[in-house]
Design an enzyme around this catalytic site. Structure first.
Site, PDB file in Angstrom:
ATOM      1  N   ASP A  12       0.894  -1.071  -0.085  1.00 27.50           N
ATOM      2  CA  ASP A  12      -0.108  -0.078   0.087  1.00 27.50           C
ATOM      3  C   ASP A  12       1.023   1.231  -0.113  1.00 27.50           C
ATOM      4  O   ASP A  12       0.746   1.965   0.837  1.00 27.50           O
ATOM      5  CB  ASP A  12      -1.011  -0.027   1.468  1.00 27.50           C
ATOM      6  CG  ASP A  12      -0.365  -0.159   2.583  1.00 27.50           C
ATOM      7  OD1 ASP A  12       1.045  -0.678   2.515  1.00 27.50           O
ATOM      8  OD2 ASP A  12      -0.648   0.179   3.491  1.00 27.50           O
ATOM      9  N   HIS A 243       9.450  -0.647   9.527  1.00 26.74           N
ATOM     10  CA  HIS A 243       8.280  -1.889   9.247  1.00 26.74           C
ATOM     11  C   HIS A 243       8.415  -2.659   8.116  1.00 26.74           C
ATOM     12  O   HIS A 243       8.977  -3.734   7.952  1.00 26.74           O
ATOM     13  CB  HIS A 243       6.806  -1.197   9.115  1.00 26.74           C
ATOM     14  CG  HIS A 243       6.445  -0.705  10.631  1.00 26.74           C
ATOM     15  ND1 HIS A 243       6.264  -0.950  11.765  1.00 26.74           N
ATOM     16  CD2 HIS A 243       5.649   0.940  10.613  1.00 26.74           C
ATOM     17  CE1 HIS A 243       5.841  -0.028  12.544  1.00 26.74           C
ATOM     18  NE2 HIS A 243       5.513   0.960  12.029  1.00 26.74           N
TER      19      HIS A 243
HETATM   20  C1  BDR Z   1       2.101  -0.814   8.306  1.00 29.56           C
HETATM   21  O1  BDR Z   1       1.048   0.135   8.231  1.00 29.56           O
HETATM   22  C2  BDR Z   1       1.556   0.683   7.219  1.00 29.56           C
HETATM   23  O2  BDR Z   1       1.335   2.195   7.534  1.00 29.56           O
HETATM   24  C3  BDR Z   1       2.873   0.698   7.083  1.00 29.56           C
HETATM   25  O3  BDR Z   1       3.313   0.878   5.517  1.00 29.56           O
HETATM   26  C4  BDR Z   1       3.275  -0.761   7.332  1.00 29.56           C
HETATM   27  O4  BDR Z   1       3.282  -1.836   6.591  1.00 29.56           O
HETATM   28  C5  BDR Z   1       2.621  -0.565   9.977  1.00 29.56           C
HETATM   29  O5  BDR Z   1       1.690  -0.678  10.840  1.00 29.56           O
HETATM   30 CA    CA Z   2       2.832  -0.803   4.365  1.00 27.65          CA
END
Ligand code: BDR
Ligand code: CA
Length: 326
Positions: A12, A243
């Site tokens: 995303d 992340h």
């Molecule tokens: C996840 O949520 C999204 O905002 C980031 O891209 C990551 O994949 C972290 O909680």
């Molecule tokens: Ca993400």
């Protein structure tokens, strides 16, 4: 060296998704076959356009991009401009991509690539799991066709980041997450327990900015926005979570977890305060996690904290392309 397995990334795109893509594209041996987009940080359409931008910046306009689900199985969608900027890329205003998304929907592309590479395709999911769940519905044999699935998501012994219990990717579509985590394929879950301990810093941003290549300067630009968010909202110091890049590095085999037991994982799909919570059976932790039979998922609970240096090193060496960032 044996050829790497073909990889499909579902994301995303988002700041940390973009950093993950740049990290993967910095490996000349990586066999990136496609990127599919899903709602989450932005709409699925915007995520696809951001993905095309990143691919073009990294000199890989040949990688197909397919648009996926624009809402959860329940029809809900909540975006995160407060984290990732109005454009999803830290308001860095990269030019519109030259290319366009493919006409094939994301779930169909996942199924098609899995059939074309039986037992060899790796999936890396960096957003809500709606596309993977849709692909499982299209082809119930998918778990036997895919080699491994790596997912950034969940919070095991760590608080959530969108509710006290839930992490964003799981919370955006708990029903799909439950289906995917229990499908019986080889899954590695990379939760907040580790992604919140691998920290990008202002020093990393400086190093990227000093590097001078368009890709590294772009990375520095989006990291500035990410550091602003994390400093003001989460850490009260100038560091940011890592992340999606950490999940990408684990999927690629570049980071070996220090602790990653195979345990059963379920997702709370109720409507109470636990909705979206990942519930892992870690009761065996004091006995060294004896083998569990029920839908085991490899849950990464500890890494050594050194990955951000390697991420920045890779991105600083990244060659790229024609676009520049103001
Ligand atoms: C996840 O949520 C999204 O905002 C980031 O891209 C990551 O994949 C972290 O909680
Ligand atoms: Ca993400």
């Amino acid at each position: 060296m044996a050829p790497k397995n073909p990889l499909l990334v579902d994301c995303d795109t988002g700041i940390d998704d973009a950093l993950a893509l740049l990290y993967l594209l910095g490996d000349p041996d990586l066999d990136l076959r496609a990127v599919t987009s899903v709602f989450g940080n932005t709409s699925a359409e915007a995520a696809a356009m951001n993905t095309l931008r990143v691919l073009e910046l990294a000199g890989r306009p040949d990688v197909p991009v397919a648009v996926g689900a624009d809402s959860s199985t329940r029809g809900t969608a909540r975006f995160a401009p407060h984290v990732h900027g109005a454009d999803g890329l830290g308001d860095t205003t990269l030019p519109a991509p030259a290319g366009a998304p493919s006409a094939t929907p994301a779930a169909e592309l996942i199924v098609r690539l899995a059939r074309e590479h039986p037992g060899r395709l790796d999936l890396l999911a960096l957003g809500p799991l709606t596309n993977l769940a849709a692909a499982l519905r299209l082809d119930p044999e998918l778990p036997r066709r895919v080699r491994q699935v790596t997912i950034m998501g969940g919070a095991i012994h760590h608080p959530g980041n969108v509710t006290p219990a839930a992490e964003a990717n799981i919370d955006n579509d708990p029903e799909s997450a439950r289906l995917v985590l229990r499908a019986g394929w080889d899954v590695t879950l990379v939760p907040l327990d580790v992604t919140m301990t691998e920290l990008l810093t202002e020093r990393h941003r400086h190093r990227l900015a000093a590097c001078g290549t368009p890709a590294a300067r772009f990375a520095a630009g989006i990291l500035r926005h990410y550091l602003d968010f994390y400093e003001s909202t989460v850490f009260s110091r100038r560091v940011a979570a890592c992340h999606d890049p950490l999940a990408a590095a684990i999927a690629a085999g570049d980071v070996s977890p220090v602790l990653a037991p195979a345990v059963a994982v379920d997702v709370d799909t109720g409507d109470g305060p636990g909705r979206g919570m990942t519930i892992a059976d870690t009761r065996g932790q004091y006995r060294g996690f004896p083998a569990q039979d029920a839908a085991p998922v490899c849950v990464v609970l500890r890494t050594d904290g050194t990955f951000p240096d390697r991420l920045v090193e890779r991105l600083s060496g990244a060659t790229a392309a024609s676009h520049d960032v103001a």
